[in-house]
Design an enzyme around this catalytic site. Structure first.
Site, PDB file in Angstrom:
ATOM      1  N   GLU A   1     -42.653  20.923 -23.104  1.00  0.00           N
ATOM      2  CA  GLU A   1     -43.959  21.199 -23.700  1.00  0.00           C
ATOM      3  C   GLU A   1     -44.004  22.612 -24.254  1.00  0.00           C
ATOM      4  O   GLU A   1     -43.424  23.538 -23.680  1.00  0.00           O
ATOM      5  CB  GLU A   1     -45.078  21.017 -22.666  1.00  0.00           C
ATOM      6  CG  GLU A   1     -45.314  19.560 -22.302  1.00  0.00           C
ATOM      7  CD  GLU A   1     -46.521  19.351 -21.398  1.00  0.00           C
ATOM      8  OE1 GLU A   1     -47.009  18.204 -21.337  1.00  0.00           O
ATOM      9  OE2 GLU A   1     -46.975  20.318 -20.758  1.00  0.00           O
TER      10      GLU A   1
ATOM     11  N   CYS B   1     -46.496  29.667 -27.328  1.00  0.00           N
ATOM     12  CA  CYS B   1     -46.067  29.795 -25.937  1.00  0.00           C
ATOM     13  C   CYS B   1     -44.871  28.874 -25.733  1.00  0.00           C
ATOM     14  O   CYS B   1     -45.016  27.650 -25.767  1.00  0.00           O
ATOM     15  CB  CYS B   1     -47.213  29.424 -25.003  1.00  0.00           C
ATOM     16  SG  CYS B   1     -46.791  29.501 -23.239  1.00  0.00           S
TER      17      CYS B   1
ATOM     18  N   CYS C   1     -38.788  24.304 -13.214  1.00  0.00           N
ATOM     19  CA  CYS C   1     -38.654  25.690 -12.762  1.00  0.00           C
ATOM     20  C   CYS C   1     -38.206  25.705 -11.309  1.00  0.00           C
ATOM     21  O   CYS C   1     -38.599  24.854 -10.509  1.00  0.00           O
ATOM     22  CB  CYS C   1     -39.992  26.422 -12.907  1.00  0.00           C
ATOM     23  SG  CYS C   1     -39.918  28.183 -12.527  1.00  0.00           S
TER      24      CYS C   1
ATOM     25  N   CYS D   1     -43.683  28.317  -7.499  1.00  0.00           N
ATOM     26  CA  CYS D   1     -45.008  28.907  -7.284  1.00  0.00           C
ATOM     27  C   CYS D   1     -46.012  27.801  -6.949  1.00  0.00           C
ATOM     28  O   CYS D   1     -46.101  26.790  -7.654  1.00  0.00           O
ATOM     29  CB  CYS D   1     -45.460  29.673  -8.516  1.00  0.00           C
ATOM     30  SG  CYS D   1     -44.377  31.068  -8.926  1.00  0.00           S
TER      31      CYS D   1
ATOM     32  N   CYS E   1     -48.667  26.505  -9.573  1.00  0.00           N
ATOM     33  CA  CYS E   1     -48.182  26.223 -10.928  1.00  0.00           C
ATOM     34  C   CYS E   1     -47.630  24.804 -11.008  1.00  0.00           C
ATOM     35  O   CYS E   1     -46.762  24.416 -10.223  1.00  0.00           O
ATOM     36  CB  CYS E   1     -47.097  27.222 -11.312  1.00  0.00           C
ATOM     37  SG  CYS E   1     -46.333  26.909 -12.920  1.00  0.00           S
TER      38      CYS E   1
ATOM     39  N   CYS F   1     -52.272  28.440 -18.682  1.00  0.00           N
ATOM     40  CA  CYS F   1     -51.271  28.980 -17.759  1.00  0.00           C
ATOM     41  C   CYS F   1     -51.108  28.109 -16.529  1.00  0.00           C
ATOM     42  O   CYS F   1     -52.082  27.745 -15.868  1.00  0.00           O
ATOM     43  CB  CYS F   1     -51.675  30.387 -17.331  1.00  0.00           C
ATOM     44  SG  CYS F   1     -51.538  31.604 -18.635  1.00  0.00           S
TER      45      CYS F   1
END
Length: 351
Positions: free
Chosen positions: A92, A110, A117, A121, A124, A340
């Site tokens: 994305e 972005c 990842c 976190c 997230c 975010c």
């Protein structure tokens, strides 16, 4: 096969002469790649057919990111794309636009640097989907060029790039920096270095290397807490002294580059948004010179909630009273899961 979008301009010069073409053909090739956005060799009409055949014979190709799904925010200023890469990988990327009157809009792309990842976190969505692989430089560049093509049709252009999409950019260091050099080289995409920001959750070796790259790009560090105990709850991969190390890194980066560092702080209701924590953060940062970007957390599957607006402004007030430079980020695209911490590629389940 080697993707032409992975080749730096100086190496394009060598490539063109190595296949028996005059040097000026390199400039023509770069113009086609970064101004005309071809999807394959056949789209490069200004390049002689014998040169295209020679490139193909030498093992060169043009990769592209094919748009699979598009969703646009209610105000029309945020667009999220699901892109399919050459091997079928889905990522994305987001376009955020800021308009003032009739002036040309600020158009920020972005970009993602990884599929998933490894940082984990807790607040997230990308961090909770696991890690698949790093993206190559050309796959990062392809995201920008896809949106650049979209904007070109509107007679607009890319003004800024932020490495804040899926993944940890400094955990994919070499390909991220190669993408930056391709995107900022005057003979390639040509965006000014000061219009690019890399965001990291705190990969110390990467921050140290970045400070030595002789680049004038911005650095944003995801802090999220004023002490190590709280930070490890939010960022499980954080080291035992990560807060102290990151604050030190901001000073070193500024000293070596002259570029002020932004500290990103996701405000989470009942977790890190109290006046007491704000005071602790203010004491930590007083006189540091960094800019704090307060980010009210966006809804994800983690169950974390955004603080009430009064709570957010109180937190900001505590910092300002201690002369800590800070702003509350104006979020865009949260209703389409484009803000975010929300990128995850879940839409693939419905395709």
């Amino acid at each position: 096969m080697t993707d032409l979008y992975s080749v730096l301009p100086d190496d394009v010069d060598k490539l063109v002469t190595s296949i028996g073409q005059p040097r000026y053909r390199a400039d023509q090739l770069l113009h086609m790649l970064y101004r005309e956005f071809p999807k394959d060799m056949s789209d490069m009409r200004q390049i002689p057919s014998e040169m295209k055949k020679a490139l193909a014979s030498a093992g060169y190709t043009i990769g592209s990111a094919n748009e699979v799904h598009r969703v646009v925010s209610e105000d029309g200023q945020t667009t999220k794309l699901l892109l399919k890469l050459c091997d079928g990988t889905l990522i994305e990327t987001v376009l955020m636009q800021y308009r003032k009157g009739n002036s040309h809009p600020r158009s920020t792309i972005c970009v993602s640097t990884q599929v998933g990842c490894q940082m984990g976190c807790t607040f997230c969505a990308t961090g909770q989907m696991g890690f698949e692989r790093n993206l190559k430089a050309e796959e990062i560049v392809a995201q920008v060029l896809h949106f650049a093509s979209v904007l070109q049709e509107r007679k607009e252009h890319v003004t800024n790039i932020v490495f804040m999409g899926m993944g940890e950019p400094l955990a994919n260091y070499a390909e991220t920096i190669r993408a930056v050099r391709l995107l900022t080289h005057a003979r390639a995409f040509g965006l000014g270095q000061r219009h690019i920001t890399i965001s990291t959750v705190g990969v110390m070796k990467g921050i140290d290397r970045l400070a030595e790259e002789d680049l004038q790009i911005g650095l944003a560090i995801s802090l999220h807490a004023p002490n190590d105990e709280l930070r490890r709850k939010l960022v499980p991969t954080a080291g035992p002294h990560s807060v102290k190390d990151l604050i030190s890194a901001t000073r070193i980066y500024f000293k070596k580059t002259g570029r002020r560092v932004t500290l990103e702080y996701a405000l989470i209701e009942g977790v890190n948004d109290s006046p007491e924590i704000a005071a602790e953060l203010a004491t930590l940062l007083k006189g540091n010179g960094a800019h704090v970007n307060l980010i009210p957390v966006n809804p994800t599957a983690g169950g974390f909630k955004r603080p009430r607006w009064k709570r957010i402004t109180e937190f900001e007030h505590v910092l300002r009273e201690s002369d800590v430079n800070c702003t509350v980020r104006v979020e865009k695209g949260s209703e389409i899961s484009a803000a975010c911490g929300q990128l995850r590629t879940d839409v693939v389940k419905n395709l």
